[in-house]
Design a protein around this motif. Structure first.
Motif, mmCIF file in Angstrom:
data_model
loop_
_atom_site.group_PDB
_atom_site.id
_atom_site.type_symbol
_atom_site.label_atom_id
_atom_site.label_comp_id
_atom_site.label_asym_id
_atom_site.label_seq_id
_atom_site.Cartn_x
_atom_site.Cartn_y
_atom_site.Cartn_z
ATOM 1 N N LEU A 99 32.089 71.106 69.716
ATOM 2 C CA LEU A 99 31.367 71.361 68.476
ATOM 3 C C LEU A 99 31.147 70.071 67.681
ATOM 4 C CD1 LEU A 99 33.022 74.707 67.341
ATOM 5 C CD2 LEU A 99 30.628 74.369 68.013
ATOM 6 N N THR A 102 28.332 68.286 69.314
ATOM 7 C CA THR A 102 27.086 68.982 69.004
ATOM 8 C C THR A 102 26.637 68.666 67.580
ATOM 9 O OG1 THR A 102 27.689 70.753 70.537
ATOM 10 C CG2 THR A 102 26.004 71.265 68.919
ATOM 11 N N ARG A 103 27.582 68.692 66.649
ATOM 12 C CA ARG A 103 27.244 68.366 65.264
ATOM 13 C C ARG A 103 26.743 66.936 65.149
ATOM 14 N NH1 ARG A 103 32.106 67.685 61.651
ATOM 15 N NH2 ARG A 103 32.047 65.746 62.807
ATOM 16 N N ASP A 104 27.387 65.996 65.861
ATOM 17 C CA ASP A 104 26.959 64.593 65.821
ATOM 18 C C ASP A 104 25.543 64.432 66.376
ATOM 19 O OD1 ASP A 104 29.413 64.008 64.697
ATOM 20 O OD2 ASP A 104 30.254 63.129 66.530
ATOM 21 N N LEU A 106 23.235 66.732 66.326
ATOM 22 C CA LEU A 106 22.347 67.298 65.313
ATOM 23 C C LEU A 106 22.166 66.329 64.150
ATOM 24 C CD1 LEU A 106 20.639 69.645 64.318
ATOM 25 C CD2 LEU A 106 22.733 70.666 63.388
ATOM 26 N N ASP A 107 23.229 65.622 63.763
ATOM 27 C CA ASP A 107 23.126 64.624 62.690
ATOM 28 C C ASP A 107 22.103 63.541 63.036
ATOM 29 O OD1 ASP A 107 24.924 65.922 61.049
ATOM 30 O OD2 ASP A 107 26.621 64.614 61.562
#
Length: 134
Positions: A99, A102-104, A106-107
């Motif tokens: 996660l 994935t967040r990185d 998306l960033d």
């Protein structure tokens, strides 16, 4: 007690209680008319099952952990339970790492979109060229 009473005492829906029973997590006796009847001890068991679900365990893993409750003095069962819980913790750690990745990712996309939007607000539309996919 019948399923409705167990549901009231535990805050768990009758549907979930039936699921727990189907998965072998909970047991009941049946009346002559087929109604489920639970002992008072099942209230604590349902509470424990909820805690295990809240800890991210699947019903399959919970089924492997519950023998520790049923056989509390069996060292082999306690060791198996500990191993199962450690495996679950490692799985959760891997999920968290995924996660974060994935967040990185998306960033990175959000930053690219922010730059694109900033460019649109300072550039006349005719000079902006084709729109970015972001």
């Amino acid at each position: 007690m019948r399923i409705g009473e167990l549901s009231k005492r535990t805050g768990v829906s009758p549907r979930s209680l039936r699921y727990y029973e189907e998965q072998g997590l909970l047991t009941s006796s049946r009346s002559d008319t087929g109604q489920r009847h639970y002992s008072d001890a099942e209230v604590q068991r349902v509470s424990l099952i909820r805690q295990l679900f809240d800890a991210g365990m699947s019903s399959r893993v919970i089924a492997s952990v519950l023998p520790c409750v049923d056989l509390p003095s069996d060292l082999g069962v306690a060791e198996e339970t500990f191993t199962a819980m450690m495996r679950e913790r490692e799985r959760i750690d891997a999920d968290i790492a995924h996660l974060i990745e994935t967040r990185d990712a998306l960033d990175v996309l959000i930053k690219a979109n922010s730059r694109h939007r900033a460019g649109l607000s300072t550039t006349p539309e005719s000079a902006a060229g084709p729109p970015l996919a972001l």
